[in-house]
Design an enzyme around this catalytic site. Sequence first.
Site, PDB file in Angstrom:
ATOM      1  N   ASP A   1      16.051 -32.615 -17.915  1.00  0.00           N
ATOM      2  CA  ASP A   1      16.871 -33.639 -17.257  1.00  0.00           C
ATOM      3  C   ASP A   1      16.247 -35.025 -17.418  1.00  0.00           C
ATOM      4  O   ASP A   1      15.026 -35.155 -17.541  1.00  0.00           O
ATOM      5  CB  ASP A   1      16.996 -33.281 -15.760  1.00  0.00           C
ATOM      6  CG  ASP A   1      18.158 -33.986 -15.102  1.00  0.00           C
ATOM      7  OD1 ASP A   1      18.935 -34.674 -15.808  1.00  0.00           O
ATOM      8  OD2 ASP A   1      18.305 -33.862 -13.868  1.00  0.00           O
TER       9      ASP A   1
ATOM     10  N   HIS B   1      19.396 -38.452 -25.438  1.00  0.00           N
ATOM     11  CA  HIS B   1      19.563 -37.059 -25.869  1.00  0.00           C
ATOM     12  C   HIS B   1      18.856 -36.820 -27.207  1.00  0.00           C
ATOM     13  O   HIS B   1      18.259 -35.768 -27.427  1.00  0.00           O
ATOM     14  CB  HIS B   1      21.047 -36.711 -25.990  1.00  0.00           C
ATOM     15  CG  HIS B   1      21.784 -36.758 -24.680  1.00  0.00           C
ATOM     16  ND1 HIS B   1      21.282 -36.171 -23.533  1.00  0.00           N
ATOM     17  CD2 HIS B   1      22.975 -37.327 -24.323  1.00  0.00           C
ATOM     18  CE1 HIS B   1      22.142 -36.366 -22.536  1.00  0.00           C
ATOM     19  NE2 HIS B   1      23.163 -37.074 -22.990  1.00  0.00           N
TER      20      HIS B   1
ATOM     21  N   LEU C   1       7.763 -16.316 -30.502  1.00  0.00           N
ATOM     22  CA  LEU C   1       8.468 -16.898 -29.352  1.00  0.00           C
ATOM     23  C   LEU C   1       9.987 -16.735 -29.481  1.00  0.00           C
ATOM     24  O   LEU C   1      10.548 -17.003 -30.549  1.00  0.00           O
ATOM     25  CB  LEU C   1       8.134 -18.399 -29.271  1.00  0.00           C
ATOM     26  CG  LEU C   1       8.874 -19.176 -28.196  1.00  0.00           C
ATOM     27  CD1 LEU C   1       8.139 -19.078 -26.866  1.00  0.00           C
ATOM     28  CD2 LEU C   1       9.048 -20.639 -28.575  1.00  0.00           C
TER      29      LEU C   1
HETATM   30  C1  FPP Z   1      20.397 -33.839 -18.874  1.00  0.00           C
HETATM   31  O1  FPP Z   1      20.035 -35.180 -18.847  1.00  0.00           O
HETATM   32  C2  FPP Z   1      20.380 -33.381 -20.254  1.00  0.00           C
HETATM   33  C3  FPP Z   1      21.425 -32.809 -20.888  1.00  0.00           C
HETATM   34  C4  FPP Z   1      22.713 -32.518 -20.246  1.00  0.00           C
HETATM   35  C5  FPP Z   1      21.327 -32.446 -22.296  1.00  0.00           C
HETATM   36  C6  FPP Z   1      20.032 -31.849 -22.685  1.00  0.00           C
HETATM   37  C7  FPP Z   1      19.913 -31.844 -24.136  1.00  0.00           C
HETATM   38  C8  FPP Z   1      18.785 -32.126 -24.799  1.00  0.00           C
HETATM   39  C9  FPP Z   1      17.497 -32.383 -24.166  1.00  0.00           C
HETATM   40  C10 FPP Z   1      18.746 -32.082 -26.252  1.00  0.00           C
HETATM   41  C11 FPP Z   1      19.069 -30.710 -26.677  1.00  0.00           C
HETATM   42  C12 FPP Z   1      18.524 -30.383 -27.937  1.00  0.00           C
HETATM   43  C13 FPP Z   1      18.876 -29.314 -28.631  1.00  0.00           C
HETATM   44  C14 FPP Z   1      18.031 -28.936 -29.743  1.00  0.00           C
HETATM   45  C15 FPP Z   1      20.079 -28.521 -28.347  1.00  0.00           C
HETATM   46  P1  FPP Z   1      21.088 -36.242 -18.311  1.00  0.00           P
HETATM   47  O2  FPP Z   1      21.886 -36.695 -19.481  1.00  0.00           O
HETATM   48  O3  FPP Z   1      21.896 -35.648 -17.210  1.00  0.00           O
HETATM   49  O4  FPP Z   1      20.144 -37.362 -17.809  1.00  0.00           O
HETATM   50  P2  FPP Z   1      20.421 -38.315 -16.567  1.00  0.00           P
HETATM   51  O5  FPP Z   1      20.460 -37.422 -15.338  1.00  0.00           O
HETATM   52  O6  FPP Z   1      19.236 -39.209 -16.581  1.00  0.00           O
HETATM   53  O7  FPP Z   1      21.712 -39.034 -16.809  1.00  0.00           O
END
Ligand code: FPP
Length: 251
Positions: A31, A48, A142
């Site tokens: 997050d 992201h 893994l």
């Molecule tokens: C939450 O942060 C994150 C997500 C919903 C997406 C997570 C995805 C990645 C870390 C990349 C994934 C990579 C692969 C390889 C599939 P948020 O956007 O809700 O952050 P915020 O709460 O600060 O707005």
Amino acid sequence: MLDKLFFRKKSHEQKWDLDDNIPSHVAIIMDGNGRWARKRALPRIAGHHEGMKTVRKIVKEANRIGIKVLTLYAFSTENWKRPREEVDFLMKLPGEFLNTFLPDLIKENVQVRIMGKKELLPIHTVKAVDQAISQTENNTGLILNFALNYGSRDEITAAVKAIGTDIKNGTLDPSQINESTIENHLMTQGLSDPDLLIRTSGEVRLSNFMLWQLAYSEFWFTEVYWPDFSEDHLREAVSQFAQRGRRFGGV
Ligand code: FPP
């Protein structure tokens, strides 16, 4: 501080020499990508993208530490509510990640899996993950388990439906239902429950993630946004996990 207590590192390339209690299955709610980007006056998708690079670093470190299963919450059943461009970008990330890193993951003996409702994912996303799954299915290192279009309530609902169908078909009697019956209908079938749950970015909630499987897991929260999460943070979490006394309801 991180390495002293529970790890002796023999050399950079070797696995950690473990004194004690490494979590076998670590699950992470990644997050804070959006806030990471906002802090830098960048669009959310930049967060992201940076988060994808963190995934690569953390997979490598998890493997080095000797973690057996790493489950990453990449997209929830609720994330479809985000703006279209953001959803499209998030759906392209598994493909970009795998195009870039699959050869390395294969070399590192990583096995890729996904859990979630595949049928709603765009075809290019499904193709990328299916290819990675089939190319790594015989790997024995893994297990990298991406939760993609995953929601725990959705998972449990599907399990209840399937069990109901078995009863209707006469292949299952309600008196036979036990915890294993339910576990065998979850998307984590065949995997142990997470020993350790990590959530980044300062939020302290489960957000519909592995509600059944996390019943006895240890939780570790950090204020750090996911793109800034480092190998040191993972080792800190693992090190703190190793010091906890898990009683599973006993004494
Ligand atoms: C939450 O942060 C994150 C997500 C919903 C997406 C997570 C995805 C990645 C870390 C990349 C994934 C990579 C692969 C390889 C599939 P948020 O956007 O809700 O952050 P915020 O709460 O600060 O707005």
